[in-house]
Design an enzyme around this catalytic site. Structure first.
Site, PDB file in Angstrom:
ATOM      1  N   ASP A  22      14.083 -18.937 -46.686  1.00 35.51           N
ATOM      2  CA  ASP A  22      12.985 -19.873 -46.478  1.00 35.51           C
ATOM      3  C   ASP A  22      11.738 -19.289 -47.116  1.00 35.51           C
ATOM      4  O   ASP A  22      11.799 -18.262 -47.812  1.00 35.51           O
ATOM      5  CB  ASP A  22      12.775 -20.161 -44.991  1.00 35.51           C
ATOM      6  CG  ASP A  22      12.334 -21.602 -44.731  1.00 35.51           C
ATOM      7  OD1 ASP A  22      11.281 -21.993 -45.265  1.00 35.51           O
ATOM      8  OD2 ASP A  22      13.038 -22.316 -44.012  1.00 35.51           O
ATOM      9  N   HIS A  67      10.826 -25.080 -49.695  1.00 43.31           N
ATOM     10  CA  HIS A  67      11.022 -23.890 -48.846  1.00 43.31           C
ATOM     11  C   HIS A  67      11.431 -22.666 -49.677  1.00 43.31           C
ATOM     12  O   HIS A  67      12.215 -21.841 -49.209  1.00 43.31           O
ATOM     13  CB  HIS A  67      12.062 -24.174 -47.763  1.00 43.31           C
ATOM     14  CG  HIS A  67      11.564 -25.054 -46.652  1.00 43.31           C
ATOM     15  ND1 HIS A  67      10.802 -24.588 -45.608  1.00 43.31           N
ATOM     16  CD2 HIS A  67      11.707 -26.393 -46.452  1.00 43.31           C
ATOM     17  CE1 HIS A  67      10.503 -25.598 -44.801  1.00 43.31           C
ATOM     18  NE2 HIS A  67      11.038 -26.708 -45.292  1.00 43.31           N
ATOM     19  N   GLU A 101      11.937 -31.298 -46.847  1.00 48.57           N
ATOM     20  CA  GLU A 101      10.504 -31.043 -46.949  1.00 48.57           C
ATOM     21  C   GLU A 101      10.107 -30.508 -48.326  1.00 48.57           C
ATOM     22  O   GLU A 101       9.454 -29.469 -48.444  1.00 48.57           O
ATOM     23  CB  GLU A 101      10.072 -30.062 -45.846  1.00 48.57           C
ATOM     24  CG  GLU A 101      10.184 -30.661 -44.454  1.00 48.57           C
ATOM     25  CD  GLU A 101       9.672 -29.736 -43.364  1.00 48.57           C
ATOM     26  OE1 GLU A 101       9.140 -30.240 -42.362  1.00 48.57           O
ATOM     27  OE2 GLU A 101       9.816 -28.503 -43.513  1.00 48.57           O
ATOM     28  N   PHE A 122      15.231 -26.554 -29.993  1.00 47.12           N
ATOM     29  CA  PHE A 122      14.926 -25.745 -28.815  1.00 47.12           C
ATOM     30  C   PHE A 122      13.718 -24.844 -29.031  1.00 47.12           C
ATOM     31  O   PHE A 122      13.427 -23.982 -28.199  1.00 47.12           O
ATOM     32  CB  PHE A 122      16.151 -24.935 -28.405  1.00 47.12           C
ATOM     33  CG  PHE A 122      17.337 -25.794 -28.027  1.00 47.12           C
ATOM     34  CD1 PHE A 122      17.166 -27.131 -27.667  1.00 47.12           C
ATOM     35  CD2 PHE A 122      18.614 -25.280 -28.034  1.00 47.12           C
ATOM     36  CE1 PHE A 122      18.247 -27.934 -27.319  1.00 47.12           C
ATOM     37  CE2 PHE A 122      19.704 -26.069 -27.683  1.00 47.12           C
ATOM     38  CZ  PHE A 122      19.521 -27.394 -27.332  1.00 47.12           C
ATOM     39  N   TRP A 159      14.598 -22.612 -34.352  1.00 41.28           N
ATOM     40  CA  TRP A 159      13.697 -22.079 -35.367  1.00 41.28           C
ATOM     41  C   TRP A 159      12.821 -21.041 -34.689  1.00 41.28           C
ATOM     42  O   TRP A 159      12.322 -21.251 -33.590  1.00 41.28           O
ATOM     43  CB  TRP A 159      12.860 -23.207 -35.975  1.00 41.28           C
ATOM     44  CG  TRP A 159      13.694 -24.298 -36.574  1.00 41.28           C
ATOM     45  CD1 TRP A 159      14.061 -25.480 -35.991  1.00 41.28           C
ATOM     46  CD2 TRP A 159      14.293 -24.292 -37.881  1.00 41.28           C
ATOM     47  NE1 TRP A 159      14.843 -26.211 -36.853  1.00 41.28           N
ATOM     48  CE2 TRP A 159      15.000 -25.513 -38.025  1.00 41.28           C
ATOM     49  CE3 TRP A 159      14.296 -23.385 -38.942  1.00 41.28           C
ATOM     50  CZ2 TRP A 159      15.706 -25.838 -39.176  1.00 41.28           C
ATOM     51  CZ3 TRP A 159      14.998 -23.707 -40.090  1.00 41.28           C
ATOM     52  CH2 TRP A 159      15.684 -24.925 -40.208  1.00 41.28           C
TER      53      TRP A 159
END
Length: 584
Positions: free
Chosen positions: A235, A306, A373, A465, A514
Site C-alpha cells: 500500500d 495505493h 481508490e 472492524f 485495516w
C-alpha cells in the site's frame, strides 16, 4: 450415519433456564443434545487417526488440549488388539473420512443429502465412551474438531487444569475446577457451510505484525471455521513482501519516515522510522501453516492506486517523476497525494515481475490486485499518460484503469489463477474473469453477480472492524462508520429478492481489519472480537438456524474462550444489551 434416537426435534435453540446446552460458534445446521453419561477426556483418552489427513486434524486437537487444558492425549492409528490394553483407555475419539448420509429417521432439518457432499461437511456424535467425528472431506473433519473443541467446558480464567463431570454447561463450569478430566455432553451434530468463501482480512502495511502473530490470527480463523485469509501486503505506507527481482522495494519502499499521531489528519507526526517486510521463507511458512488448517491465503498487491511505496522506490513510475516522494506517513491520501502508477511498458513489466513473484510463493487460486481508490486526476494532468491512452485507443481514464486490470489479469490467468479486485472495478467496466470484492455497499456485489461474476461481500457498514463498535467510542478508529456486533450478526449477504441464478454467484464474504489505528495485538483484538465471531456465523450458518438472542447468550462462553486464548476484546455488547456475562 447410524440410527439415532432423537431427544429434540428440529434445530430450535436448546435452552434450559438461563443456560445453553451448547455454545458452538458458528451455529451448526443440526444440533441434537442426547441423554446419557458425559464423555470424558483425560490422559488415558486416545485419538484414532488412520491416515495423513486424519492425523493432521488429530494433531490440531492434541495440541489444543495440551496448550489450553494441560491434558495430553495419545494419537494412534488403531486401537490395541489386547483387551487389557483396551480397558486401560478411558475414552476414544475416532476420526473418519467418508461419504456422509442423513440421520435415520430423518426429520425436517432443512437440508438434503447433497448438502452433506459440500466441502466442509461433517458429522459428530459424542457418546458415553466414544466420540466419532466424520468428515465428508478433510476440511470437514477439521471443522468437526473445531466443534468438539467448543463443546469443551471453559471456566472463567486462564489457569485451567480440569473440569468436574457435574458441569451442566460450559457456563456453569466456571467454578468447577478439580481433578484432571474434561467432561463433554452427549450430542449429535450434522453440519456444512452455507458459503464456500468465508474469510478474514489483515492489513500488515499500516502496521506490521510478526510471523508468530499472523499464525495466531490464522488460528482464530481456524477456530471459527473460516477458510480464506486475505493478506494485504502492499500500500502507500509500505511494501511488505520480499522481492528478489526488485530489491529496492525492500530497501526503500518497505520503510516510512514516521507515522501520524491520532485520528487523521492527526495532531502531528512522530519521527520513528517504521517498516519491515516478510521474507519469502516467512511467507511460505505462513502459507504452509494456513494450509494445515485448510485455509487458503489470498495475497494482495494493491495497484495502480495505493502505489506510493512503489513510486517512492521508482520515481519514474509516477506521473510526476520530478517531484520527490516517500512512502506515506499518513492515511487517507486518496485524491490528496499522487499515488498512482503511470502507464508504460516498463511499469507493466515491473508488475509482471512482482505478481509472478507473488504467485511463486502463494499457490492459492485467488490473487488480489487491489484496483481501488485510483484517483483519475493525476492521469488527467499527465501529458505522457494522455499520450499512452491515445496510442492504445483508451478514450478516458476509466478505460485506462480497466486496461491496468486487464494487463494484470493476463499475468494472473497465465498462471492458472483467478484475480480479485475491490468493487471500484465496476466503475470502469469489469475485465473477463474478475472476482469482485464489494466493500462500498451490498449493491455492488449484487451488480457484479448479475453480470455473471463471482462476488465476495465485505460491505463497510457490516464487515469493517476498524470502525466504531459503540456510539461513544473513545478509542482510535474510523468513527465515521458504526458497526456494532448486532449489525454484523444480522447482516444478510443475499437479500431475499435476489434471484437464485444471481445468488449462486455470491460465493461468500469476509471481515476486514485495516490497521491504521491498530498498531498492536491488544488494539487489533479489541477491534475484531466479538464481531469476528458474529461474522463467522453469517457465512457458515443457514439463515433459518441463526438466532440473535441465542447468539448473545453464546457470547458468555465465547468470551471465556477469548480469555482462554489470551485474546483481547470489546465488552460493549454486554453494556448495550443490558446483561452481565458473569451471571451464569
Amino acid at each position: 450415519m447410524s440410527s439415532t434416537t432423537l431427544s429434540v426435534s428440529g434445530s430450535a435453540p436448546a435452552l434450559s433456564g438461563k443456560h445453553l446446552k451448547h455454545s458452538i460458534i458458528p451455529e451448526p445446521q443440526v444440533v441434537v443434545p442426547l441423554d446419557g453419561a458425559k464423555f470424558k477426556i483425560d490422559s488415558k483418552s486416545v485419538i484414532v487417526a488412520i491416515g495423513c489427513e486424519e492425523m493432521n486434524s488429530a494433531t490440531f486437537l492434541k495440541s489444543y488440549l495440551q496448550r489450553y487444558y494441560g491434558v495430553d492425549v495419545v494419537v494412534v492409528d488403531k486401537l490395541p488388539a489386547r483387551e487389557s490394553d483396551r480397558k486401560a483407555i478411558s475414552s476414544v475419539i475416532q476420526l473418519n473420512l467418508r461419504q456422509l448420509a442423513g440421520i435415520d429417521p430423518m426429520p425436517n432439518f432443512g437440508y438434503d443429502l447433497s448438502d452433506l457432499k459440500r466441502e466442509g461437511a461433517y458429522h459428530l456424535q459424542v457418546g458415553a465412551a466414544q466420540a466419532t467425528l466424520t468428515g465428508a472431506n478433510p476440511s470437514g473433519l477439521f471443522y468437526a474438531i473445531q466443534t468438539l473443541i467448543q463443546l469443551l467446558p471453559v471456566p472463567a480464567g486462564q489457569n485451567i487444569t480440569a473440569i468436574t463431570p457435574n458441569s451442566v454447561t460450559a457456563s456453569s463450569a466456571k467454578t468447577s475446577i478439580s481433578g484432571t478430566s474434561l467432561y463433554l455432553p452427549q450430542i449429535l451434530v450434522v453440519d456444512f457451510p452455507r458459503f464456500e468463501y468465508r474469510g478474514m482480512h489483515l492489513d500488515v502495511v499500516r502496521h506490521i505484525y510478526s510471523v508468530d502473530y499472523v499464525k495466531q490470527y490464522i488460528d482464530y480463523l481456524a477456530l471459527h471455521k473460516m477458510n480464506y485469509f486475505h493478506w494485504h501486503l502492499t500500500d502507500d505506507q509500505g511494501w511488505r513482501m520480499e522481492s528478489k527481482s526488485h530489491p529496492l522495494l525492500n530497501e526503500i519502499g518497505s520503510w516510512r519516515a514516521g507515522t501520524i499521531i491520532g485520528i487523521f489528519p492527526g495532531t502531528g507526526v512522530d519521527s520513528t522510522r517504521y517498516g519491515g517486510f516478510y521474507t519469502i521463507a516467512q511467507m511460505k511458512e505462513i502459507v504452509e501453516y494456513a494450509a494445515q488448517r485448510y485455509i487458503t491465503v489470498v495475497p494482495e498487491i494493491d495497484v495502480p492506486g495505493h502505489s506510493m511505496a512503489i513510486i517512492a522506490t521508482y520515481p519514474h513510475f509516477s506521473t510526476t517523476p520530478e517531484i520527490p516522494k516517500q512512502p506515506a506517513i499518513t492515511w487517507g491520501i486518496y485524491n490528496r497525494q499522487n499515488n498512482v502508477l503511470a502507464p508504460s511498458e516498463e511499469v507493466f513489466k515491473f508488475l509482471e515481475d512482482v505478481f509472478n513473484e507473488l504467485m511463486d510463493v502463494f499457490p492459492g487460486k485467488y490473487i488480489h490486485i487491489g484496483a481501488d481508490e485510483c484517483a483519475k486526476k493525476w492521469w488527467e494532468e499527465s501529458a505522457k499518460t494522455q499520450e499512452f491512452m491515445l496510442k492504445y485507443g483508451l478514450k478516458d481514464e476509466n478505460e485506462l484503469q480497466k486496461y491496468f486490470a486487464k494487463r494484470i489479469a493476463d499475468i494472473v490467468h497465465a498462471r492458472g489463477r483467478e484475480f480479485i479486485g475491490w468493487d471500484e472495478m465496476l466503475d470502469d467496466g469489469l475485465v473477463k474473469g474478475a472476482v469482485v470484492m464489494s466493500w462500498r455497499n451490498v449493491e455492488n456485489g449484487i451488480k457484479a453477480a448479475e453480470l455473471g461474476h463471482k462476488a465476495i461481500m465485505t460491505p463497510i457498514k457490516y464487515s469493517y472492524f476498524n470502525v466504531a463498535q459503540k456510539r461513544d467510542e473513545d478509542t482510535l478508529c474510523h468513527r465515521a462508520w458504526f458497526a456494532p456486533v448486532d449489525s454484523v450478526y444480522l447482516f444478510e449477504p443475499v437479500p431475499s429478492d435476489v434471484p437464485a441464478s444471481v445468488a449462486a454467484n455470491i460465493i461468500g464474504g469476509q471481515g476486514c481489519m485495516w490497521t491504521e489505528y491498530f498498531p498492536h495485538k491488544q488494539r487489533l483484538e479489541y477491534g475484531i472480537f466479538p464481531r469476528f465471531s458474529a461474522l463467522a456465523e453469517v457465512y457458515w450458518t443457514l439463515p433459518a438456524n441463526k438466532n440473535w438472542p441465542k447468539f448473545q447468550l453464546k457470547l458468555v462462553d465465547q468470551f471465556d474462550r477469548y480469555d482462554l486464548w489470551g485474546a483481547n476484546y470489546s465488552t460493549e455488547i454486554f453494556r448495550s444489551a443490558g446483561f452481565d456475562r458473569n451471571r451464569y
